[in-house]
Design an enzyme around this catalytic site. Sequence first.
Site, PDB file in Angstrom:
ATOM      1  CG  HIS A 114      -2.188   0.749   1.037  1.00 51.69           C
ATOM      2  ND1 HIS A 114      -2.501   1.440  -0.116  1.00 51.69           N
ATOM      3  CD2 HIS A 114      -3.253   0.936   1.869  1.00 51.69           C
ATOM      4  CE1 HIS A 114      -3.688   1.995   0.005  1.00 51.69           C
ATOM      5  NE2 HIS A 114      -4.164   1.711   1.209  1.00 51.69           N
ATOM      6  CG  ASP A 163      -2.922   5.227  -4.032  1.00 49.79           C
ATOM      7  OD1 ASP A 163      -2.234   5.104  -2.999  1.00 49.79           O
ATOM      8  OD2 ASP A 163      -2.800   6.170  -4.832  1.00 49.79           O
TER       9      ASP A 163
END
Length: 408
Positions: free
Chosen positions: A379, A383
């Site tokens: 992450h 995204d």
Amino acid sequence: MATEVKVPTLGESITEATVGEWLKQPGEAVAADEPIASLETDKVSVEVPSPVAGVMGEHAVAVGDTVEVGALIATIEAGDGAPAAAPAPAPEAKASTPDTAGQQAPAEGDEPAALSPSVRRAVLETGVDPSTIKGSGKDGRITKEDVMAAAEGKGQAAPAPAPTPAAAPAPAAAGERKEERVRMTRLRQTIAKRLKSAQDTAALLTTFNDVDMTAVIEARTKYKELFEKKHGVRLGFMGFFVKAACMALKDVPSVNAQIDGDEIVYHDYADISVAVSAPQGLVVPVIRSADQMSVAEVEKTIGDFGKRAKSGDLKMEEMKGGTFTISNGGVFGSLMSTPIINPPQSAVLGLHRIEDRPVVRNGEVVVRPMMYLALSYDHRLIDGREAVTFLVALKNAIEDPTRILIDL
């Protein structure tokens, strides 16, 4: 005069290995280039061939020892030597007939001596007679998978009868519990370190979707015979998923990228790592430039990887690199999972088993063959919107395979 056998060069940046097993015992005859030992590295098992013909001398190291490149591990003496193992005594040999095979433990002969520790353990646990198994490993050696297949009835005419009371081991005392300690292989140690490192370093997150496999199943059913006849390989599902993933990676480049310090490295090619089951554990060879391949070329490459993973012939350079990984837990029956990325990659796609489930199509509930998809990603780089976009693009390509053909 004795000839020294030393640890060969194992590949770039690999300086040591662990002795996995000895394939030849002192006093046995050895042919030139015949494997005498198996070494386990961080990635694969490597067989050490004899440099000359002669007689196996003393082992300089034991199974489980760590040895460096260039270290002495054994010697080969001049002479003819003895057979690989002494035959079993005549009375015991005569007692083993087709009618009684599997009713007693195998005699101490050629085949038990050639079995690796993991295979011997599997033989003892399953009660399968190794003499009835046709080995799929290198030089016809029996693998653990061969034993398990035989135990399931795939490799033998009938299940082995239960041992006679005389041959059965003494029953454990009431309430007795046993433990067994087995040294971790070098490969398993490396897997453990890399997976833990991925959890400690990356900000792991998993996003799910599902895909209707109807169109791919229909295409596979319609063309599988012609495909195999023309290309000499079976048409599986992985070819579709690899090509669909390559298309999705072009749409969402961050999924195919990696973090290097404070920089992001984007790749204009797709080197797809595919998880393959091997006797010593899971290995991940790489399909180079998969985005430039046809479905047939992908299937041929994966089939070749699978065969050589079983026989231990995969090369270390074939498992280096990779920009994205696909792992198919569905072949083992997994319904859903959260796979862990393979550093320094930033994402991994998990495939799962196909099962009929009720879904709504055009306002009606129908039954369709569905599969859950799982994308685990870093992450820090990817995204949630990009992860979902990737999965939707993959889903669209699988549910309408024509998109793969016209690159849409």
